[in-house]
Structures are given as structure tokens and as C-alpha cells.
Design a protein around this motif. Structure first.
Motif, short mmCIF file in Angstrom:
data_model
loop_
_atom_site.label_atom_id
_atom_site.label_comp_id
_atom_site.label_asym_id
_atom_site.label_seq_id
_atom_site.Cartn_x
_atom_site.Cartn_y
_atom_site.Cartn_z
N LEU A 1 2.65 1.63 -3.38
CA LEU A 1 1.75 2.13 -4.42
C LEU A 1 1.46 3.62 -4.24
O LEU A 1 1.36 4.37 -5.22
CB LEU A 1 0.44 1.33 -4.42
N ARG B 1 -0.02 -4.23 -12.16
CA ARG B 1 -1.46 -3.98 -12.34
C ARG B 1 -1.77 -2.49 -12.33
O ARG B 1 -2.56 -2.00 -13.13
CB ARG B 1 -2.26 -4.69 -11.24
N GLU B 2 -1.15 -1.79 -11.40
CA GLU B 2 -1.44 -0.36 -11.24
C GLU B 2 -0.82 0.46 -12.36
O GLU B 2 -1.39 1.48 -12.78
CB GLU B 2 -0.88 0.11 -9.89
N ARG C 1 2.38 6.16 -7.19
CA ARG C 1 1.39 7.02 -7.86
C ARG C 1 1.86 8.46 -7.90
O ARG C 1 1.77 9.14 -8.93
CB ARG C 1 0.05 6.92 -7.14
N ASP D 1 0.83 -1.22 0.00
CA ASP D 1 0.00 0.00 0.00
C ASP D 1 0.86 1.26 0.00
O ASP D 1 0.59 2.20 -0.76
CB ASP D 1 -0.95 0.00 1.20
#
Length: 235
Positions: free
Chosen positions: A18, A52-53, A22, A15
Motif C-alpha cells: 500500500l 479499498r484504498e 500510494r 502495508d
């Protein structure tokens, strides 16, 4: 060519990785590195989550492989990594096996020459064996025990020894990282000053996107040297 800008996600859960990734991509970072702490904590799940992101962003898996190099590389390439890292201290056979897997999956190999007695010679041999990038690395523990060590000391000789891109890793300030551009590197990697807070691997500042954006802007304004750049501060 403008330098490639890479951020090392030296965090210990998906988490947080990511979240930083981002912000980094929004700020203009080109490559994401699944740092060694993230790989140790989350393994292939961390790399898959990044893929995936960010389906179109190149991902570096900082494996620091010493043995079993073919299998480790294959797992990471299958999980979505584009680049894997083998140690220069590993046997030639390990470098060869990782290169074979990179060729099979359309990936790339970085060779980290940390602790190699003759870093330029090992970098040259790694290039002969087919690696795509060299990482000049002063380790986290090494530089904490011996103050004053810096990858900048080894960078010029390694740059002169090879014709492939070179990174300089370990304890660099942002100014020093940008200096590597001027010395002739071409890939900008930053991380530890941004995401390591004290002894914990976590975002050092909750409002880190403007910090990343400022660094990206500074890098893009920097004149790149004749060869290659690297501004790496990973673990």
C-alpha cells in the motif's frame, strides 16, 4: 494514445504494498499489479486492500494460473481485481475458463507465454481463445541461471503475431522498458528494479516517489510505436 503505466507490487506484505501503491498513484501510475509474491503472501486480502484504498484504479492480479483457472479468476474478480493472468503453458481449457470468468465479471485476461516453445504461436492461439493481453516473460529464475536472456528477444515476433496489447516482462532496465515503447508496445509496467532490493522483496529506496515520478515523466515523453508497448519488470 499515451501508454498505460503499470507498477508491479512485488512485495510480501500489505502495508508495504500500500505504501508503494500510494506513492505510485500520486506519481501518475495508471494500473496497480498485485504481484505474485504479494498474492502468495497475502492472497485475496492483498487484492481487497488495494481495492479499498484505490476504488477507481485498475488492478492486475498476477496469478500465473496453470489449472483451476475459472475458480482462481472468479475469486480475484470478486475481491476487486480487474485483470488476471493465465500461463500460456496451461491447457487451452484453462485459458477458456479464465476468459469465461472475465466475461462474467466484466474483467480482462492476460496470457503469459513464459517458457512456451513457440511464443508467437501460443500468443496467437491465446488471442483466438479470447484473452485481452499477452505478456512476453523471461522468468526470474530462468534469467538468473542463464545470463543474457531477455524478453526483448521475443517481443518483435510476438508483436507481429497478435493484434492485442503485449507486455515484455523480466529483468528489463528502465531504459530497456522504454525501448519496448519504441518497438511497438503500449502498456508500461515497471517494478522489480524499483521494489526488489537484493533477495528481499521490499522498497529498494525509502524515497521512492520521486523515482516513480521521474519514470512516469520519461514514459510520457517517449514516442509510442505503431502497435503496443510494455515495460514490465515483474517477477
Amino acid at each position: 494514445m499515451e501508454p498505460i503505466i503499470q507498477i508491479s507490487l512485488d512485495l510480501t506484505n500489505i502495508d508495504e504494498a500500500l505504501e508503494v501503491a500510494r506513492a505510485a498513484v500520486r506519481a501518475g501510475v495508471d494500473w496497480l499489479e498485485a504481484g505474485t509474491p504479494l498474492i502468495l503472501a497475502e492472497g485475496l486480502h492483498g487484492v481487497r486492500a488495494l481495492r479499498r484504498e484505490f476504488p477507481d484504479v485498475p488492478i492486475v492480479a498476477d496469478l500465473k494460473t496453470m489449472d483451476g483457472a475459472g475458480l482462481e479468476a472468479e475469486m480475484m474478480f470478486q475481491a476487486g481485481a480487474n485483470m488476471v493472468v493465465v500461463m500460456g503453458q496451461a491447457h487451452d481449457a484453462s485459458i477458456i475458463e479464465q476468459v469465461k470468468m472475465a466475461q462474467k465479471y466484466g474483467g480482462k485476461v492476460m496470457c503469459d507465454v513464459m517458457l512456451c516453445p513457440d511464443k508467437p504461436a501460443r500468443a496467437r492461439r491465446a488471442e483466438e481463445l479470447g484473452v485481452d493481453y499477452i505478456i512476453v516473460h523471461t522468468g526470474f529464475d530462468e534469467r538468473n541461471m542463464i545470463p543474457g536472456l531477455s524478453p526483448l528477444d521475443d517481443l518483435p515476433d510476438v508483436l507481429a503475431a497478435v493484434s492485442i496489447p503485449v507486455q515484455a516482462v523480466g529483468g528489463l532496465t528502465i531504459d530497456q522498458a522504454i525501448q519496448t515503447l519504441e518497438m511497438g508496445a503500449k502498456i508500461v509496467v515497471f517494478g522489480a528494479p524499483l521494489v526488489i532490493s537484493g533477495a528481499e522483496f521490499k522498497p529498494a529506496d525509502p524515497d521512492f516517489e520521486p523515482i516513480i515520478r521521474n519514470i512516469v515523466d520519461r514514459v510520457k515523453r517517449t514516442k509510442v510505436g505503431a502497435k503496443y508497448l510494455s515495460m514490465v519488470d515483474g517477477v
